[in-house]
Design a protein around this motif. Structure first.
Motif, short mmCIF file in Angstrom:
data_model
loop_
_atom_site.label_atom_id
_atom_site.label_comp_id
_atom_site.label_asym_id
_atom_site.label_seq_id
_atom_site.Cartn_x
_atom_site.Cartn_y
_atom_site.Cartn_z
N GLN B 41 -12.88 14.32 4.09
CA GLN B 41 -13.25 13.02 4.67
C GLN B 41 -13.36 13.13 6.19
N THR B 43 -14.06 15.83 7.87
CA THR B 43 -15.25 16.64 8.15
C THR B 43 -16.51 15.78 8.15
N LEU B 44 -16.58 14.83 7.23
CA LEU B 44 -17.75 13.94 7.20
C LEU B 44 -17.76 12.99 8.40
N ASN B 73 -23.60 6.69 7.24
CA ASN B 73 -22.79 7.73 6.60
C ASN B 73 -21.34 7.64 7.04
N ALA B 76 -19.76 4.75 5.32
CA ALA B 76 -19.50 5.06 3.90
C ALA B 76 -18.28 5.97 3.77
N ALA B 77 -18.20 6.96 4.64
CA ALA B 77 -17.04 7.87 4.60
C ALA B 77 -15.76 7.11 4.92
N SER B 79 -15.15 4.06 4.27
CA SER B 79 -14.81 3.16 3.16
C SER B 79 -14.06 3.87 2.03
N ILE B 80 -14.07 5.18 2.06
CA ILE B 80 -13.36 5.95 1.03
C ILE B 80 -11.87 5.89 1.30
N TRP B 81 -11.13 5.47 0.30
CA TRP B 81 -9.68 5.35 0.44
C TRP B 81 -9.03 6.03 -0.75
#
Lengths: 158, 158
Positions: B41, B43-44, B73, B76-77, B79-81
């Motif tokens: 995560q 890295t993105l 992007n 979106a990254a 928002s990842i949990w």
């Protein structure tokens, strides 16, 4: 208000900071940064699919909230599109540290269609995962199939 | 319709497939899979911020479409949990392969507030990045500041 000088300092600090991550990359060859970024996206697919797959297989207890969260994460990761992480010449015949086959960049490559198929399967999984275990089981197979189809055509064996 | 047997085969194939990614992890210590996921995560974040930072610094020409894509992007990254990627005991005092400080898990940790601040800065950047270079420059500083604030409190020096 920010002055231009302050903005410039902030931007420089940002670039220096993100550069730390790049310098820490395991692979230092050509396109190492691009390869690391696209592999990171795959890692997020795998981690979240792993949570859902364990529930689908009965290895972990079904948890509607955790399943919905993992499926939402998968959809968010799928929505990331980094064209500059896939430069021509970053295939496994040209550089180290990647299993990406040259076929990805071939004139007749159907990677766009395969990516779209994955997107549709992921959207269906996102809609189903938090409903119940049977819905999760019904929707995870097509996602796995879309992963496998792309890997078969475009990823080298280890 | 899928039979239960077919679903089970698909789920097993999925888990086997995602397992390939886990097996290929560089780090094989405790919580290696979790650490790999959370580092992916980051890295993105770094890859997409790098695109925007290069434009902000004038190292790359401003491209509204590419800037908007990178900011989307990043959002979106963000928002990842993945709560299961941050288990207690996966700090740098307990396991190898991470710079995550124990302070993350301390009772008085304000990592939630810092994460929320990053989310707000990223949302503002997402709204601004595709407008013009000045808007991008104005919005990227607070994102960099939010990265730095979290790293200062919660990430060990290399």
């Amino acid at each position: 208000m920010f002055s231009k000088a302050r903005i410039s300092v902030a931007a420089a600090a940002l670039v220096a900071m993100t550069g730390v991550g790049f310098a820490a990359s395991h692979s230092q060859g050509e396109f190492a940064r691009e390869i690391k970024a696209r592999q990171a996206q795959m890692t997020l697919y795998a981690f979240n699919l792993g949570i859902l797959g364990a529930m689908a297989k009965g290895e972990a207890e079904y948890d509607a909230e955790a399943a919905a969260l993992a499926a939402n994460n998968l959809a968010a990761a799928k929505s990331i599109w980094m064209p500059t992480a896939w430069p021509a010449g970053s295939d496994n015949a040209s550089v180290e540290g990647t299993r990406a086959l040259p076929a990805i960049w071939a004139a007749d490559s159907d990677i766009g269609a395969k990516s779209q198929a994955m997107g549709e399967a992921v959207a269906a999984l996102q809609a189903a995962a938090g409903t119940d275990l049977e819905a999760l089981r019904g929707a995870i197979g097509p996602v796995g199939a879309s992963c496998g189809a792309c890997h078969k055509s475009f990823r080298a064996e280890e």
